[in-house]
Scaffold this motif. Structure first.
Motif, PDB file in Angstrom:
ATOM      1  N   VAL A  22       0.850  -1.202   0.000  1.00  0.00           N
ATOM      2  CA  VAL A  22       0.000   0.000   0.000  1.00  0.00           C
ATOM      3  C   VAL A  22       0.881   1.247   0.000  1.00  0.00           C
ATOM      4  CG1 VAL A  22      -1.679   1.328   1.340  1.00  0.00           C
ATOM      5  CG2 VAL A  22      -1.984  -1.135   1.057  1.00  0.00           C
ATOM      6  N   THR A  26       0.694   4.053  -2.982  1.00  0.00           N
ATOM      7  CA  THR A  26       0.267   5.413  -2.635  1.00  0.00           C
ATOM      8  C   THR A  26       1.435   6.390  -2.497  1.00  0.00           C
ATOM      9  OG1 THR A  26       0.317   4.911  -0.265  1.00  0.00           O
ATOM     10  CG2 THR A  26      -1.785   4.546  -1.428  1.00  0.00           C
ATOM     11  N   ASN A  27       2.630   5.933  -2.805  1.00  0.00           N
ATOM     12  CA  ASN A  27       3.841   6.749  -2.646  1.00  0.00           C
ATOM     13  C   ASN A  27       4.006   7.263  -1.220  1.00  0.00           C
ATOM     14  OD1 ASN A  27       4.910   6.492  -5.214  1.00  0.00           O
ATOM     15  ND2 ASN A  27       3.652   8.165  -6.021  1.00  0.00           N
ATOM     16  N   ASN A  28       3.642   6.419  -0.268  1.00  0.00           N
ATOM     17  CA  ASN A  28       3.770   6.765   1.142  1.00  0.00           C
ATOM     18  C   ASN A  28       5.001   6.024   1.682  1.00  0.00           C
ATOM     19  OD1 ASN A  28       3.585   6.906   3.966  1.00  0.00           O
ATOM     20  ND2 ASN A  28       1.346   6.942   3.935  1.00  0.00           N
TER      21      ASN A  28
END
Length: 98
Positions: A22, A26-28
């Motif tokens: 995830v 989400t580029n988190n």
């Protein structure tokens, strides 16, 4: 290590993989790193449990060898056979300690 521990560690590893995925989608970066840390922790717990089980199996095997030798020295066939059985049981447990 019991089955419950294996299941728990696998679940923790899968949870970490999900977080990491995830985070990537989400580029988190924080979530991705947290997921990787969860996986590392689960793998470390699994390795520690394996080491503990290996030590216990080694102790059981040594105890069996002592009993086998004592039976051989005293001529007690039953004790000697029991000692051999303990060693075989320890070997089998070790093979399943994956």
């Amino acid at each position: 290590m019991g089955i419950a521990d294996k299941v728990k560690h696998t679940a923790e590893d899968l949870k970490g993989k999900a977080k990491e995925t995830v985070g990537k989608v989400t580029n988190n970066d924080d979530l991705r790193a947290e997921g990787q840390a969860d996986q590392d922790e689960a793998q470390a717990k699994h390795a520690a449990d394996k080491a503990k089980d290996s030590a216990e199996n080694l102790g059981q095997k040594a105890k069996g060898k002592v009993e086998e030798v004592a039976g051989a020295v005293t001529g007690d066939d039953r004790q000697e056979a029991k000692g051999k059985g303990e060693q075989v049981a320890a070997d089998v447990k070790q093979k399943f300690n994956k």
